[in-house]
Design a protein around this motif. Structure first.
Motif, PDB file in Angstrom:
ATOM      1  N   PHE A 173       0.615  -1.393  -0.267  1.00 44.02           N
ATOM      2  CA  PHE A 173       0.082   0.101   0.248  1.00 44.02           C
ATOM      3  C   PHE A 173       0.965   1.259  -0.037  1.00 44.02           C
ATOM      4  CE2 PHE A 173      -2.844   3.377   1.858  1.00 44.02           C
ATOM      5  CZ  PHE A 173      -3.663   3.119   1.028  1.00 44.02           C
ATOM      6  N   GLY A 233      -3.726  -4.297   2.991  1.00 43.39           N
ATOM      7  CA  GLY A 233      -3.660  -3.239   1.942  1.00 43.39           C
ATOM      8  C   GLY A 233      -4.687  -2.511   1.514  1.00 43.39           C
TER       9      GLY A 233
ATOM     10  N   ALA B 116      -9.278  -3.408  -4.083  1.00 44.68           N
ATOM     11  CA  ALA B 116      -8.048  -2.329  -4.490  1.00 44.68           C
ATOM     12  C   ALA B 116      -8.274  -1.951  -6.044  1.00 44.68           C
ATOM     13  CB  ALA B 116      -6.640  -2.936  -4.438  1.00 44.68           C
TER      14      ALA B 116
END
Lengths: 296, 296
Positions: A173, A233, B116
């Motif tokens: 990240f 993440g 993500a």
């Protein structure tokens, strides 16, 4: 005086989460428990329970529960001298509100010995500060661990030390969002993780770097889930350092700005006349909690 | 058609947890946000918000929020084709209810990549099964992970696999309470740890050994806190095995009866017409969740 058989039935229904288990705990039939609740309601002239799953106390039910809890604590003080007075021989319970991060970190280590030695059972309630103190005020809990330092009426509050938070994210990240450095501009575009509407830690960190306005974020009202999302993440967030020593050592989480910590002082709120057991627990916390918290 | 400026103000106040932050998120003054809420309330003829800290929706407010969320999901489907229609460019959010143990274990690993890649933000709500499905029914969440396999009206439900629980305690606790073996009689006298009134796992284990009636227990409504209390020697309890691999390897926790597991099947409930994003998340969960759960 009140009829404590009726009040004990109310307490059992709430503490056990239902009529059937309350009956088991009291060694009564379920219809006997129902009968006692109905009689209690006839006496006070209004419902004491909402018949939901699990049953919840009405406002007057809550006042009665509070009263039962206070009476039990006072009985406990007498028990050493006059043990024969006790009918059930059930272990004592204390209902305590605390913030999720304390429960996820130092709480069990700080009070484990005390509970085992005294045979104390805990009814823990996870609440943020405002709700925790509201429960103190309503007499719904005997004690509360939170960041507020204003005691409610009838209660005292002592400082325990502080929890140290660090701004963390997964290495992937960081590489993705902070390749050009951890700046307010970069933080504004990278998703944060926020525990809930009352969690201002990410906002404070953002403001420390000169950030203004809002930032995008996930909402995750669970300490353990917060760590899982951070190491998975999903985003960056402020995490108690003692909760993630392993993740930091193994490199699964890294600090955004090493050394920029936020310390959150914690306080123990407790009834002033809560009986000897609560007073002992308070002395125990006063003596030992410092080991697990930062002294500020 | 509805005035979506007003509905967006309502959604922002709830999602941001207050008028000030809603104003920041929308790039408006706080009084402009208040004005929009008042106008909305004038139109619907009743309050949409309880002015608490944080503000909470009224029943009609909740229906409107649900509608906004559904509209957003439908907009999201159009966005790839007609991106210019989108005013804010804010990332999409999904509100999802799940049980505490899923959030503490497999959830982040199962959906991290998906979130993500799609830039999806999650509003997670930790609820036990009954409340989670009630929120589905009220349209308050777009999806729900829980042990119930009956879909609510307008929703589908798919099996995800099961979480495996083992009955654990600290070695010191086992030595103290189960020196003569783990029997129903010994369990009845040793404090258990129970997550909350809906947590029947300890009762099931107790019944598996022939136990009847109740047993003394702590209440601890936090997955992480539950593990801390267990390894701190407060009591015995059923813990998801994947949450305590480290504790088991290091010997901080031991099984009461090796091999006697309880598998709890989990299901993913989701709106049937929840838009493409929700459908993709469903396909993702269908495909990958099996890695983290036991197939039963």
């Amino acid at each position: 005086m009140f009829d404590y058989k009726l009040l004990a039935a109310l307490a059992a229904v709430i503490e056990q989460g239902g009529f059937e288990r309350a009956a088991q705990a009291l060694g009564l039939s379920q219809s006997a428990v129902s009968q006692r609740i109905k009689l209690l309601e006839a006496r006070v002239g209004q419902p004491v329970l909402l018949r939901a799953t699990p049953p919840a106390p009405t406002e007057i039910g809550r006042l009665l529960l509070n009263h039962v809890q206070q009476v039990r604590l006072l009985e406990r003080d007498l028990q050493d001298q006059v043990p024969a007075l006790d009918e059930g021989g059930l272990p004592e319970r204390l209902r305590i509100a605390l913030n999720a991060d304390s429960l996820a970190t130092w709480w069990a280590r700080a009070v484990g010995d005390f509970c085992a030695e005294r045979g104390l059972l805990l009814d823990l309630v996870v609440e943020d500060q405002d709700v925790g103190l509201k429960r103190m005020r309503a007499g719904d809990v005997a004690g509360c661990v939170c960041a507020g330092d204003k005691p409610v009426a009838g209660a005292r509050c002592i400082p325990l030390g502080a929890m140290r938070y660090r701004a963390l994210a997964s290495p992937a990240f960081v590489a993705r969002h902070f390749a050009a450095g951890v700046t307010a501009a970069a933080l504004a575009r990278a998703p944060a993780i926020v525990f809930g509407p009352d969690d201002q830690l990410q906002h404070r960190f953002f403001a420390m770097l000169g950030g203004e306005g809002g930032f995008i974020h996930h909402l995750c009202p669970s300490s353990e889930g917060f760590v899982r999302l951070t190491s998975g993440g999903f985003g960056w967030g402020l995490v108690p350092e003692q909760q993630v020593r392993g993740e930091l050592e193994r490199g699964e989480l890294v600090e955004l700005l090493p050394g920029r910590v936020i310390d959150v002082p914690l306080y123990w709120h407790h009834w002033r006349n809560g009986g000897e057991l609560l007073a002992s627990l308070t002395r125990h916390l006063e003596k030992y909690t410092g080991r697990w918290l930062v002294q500020v």
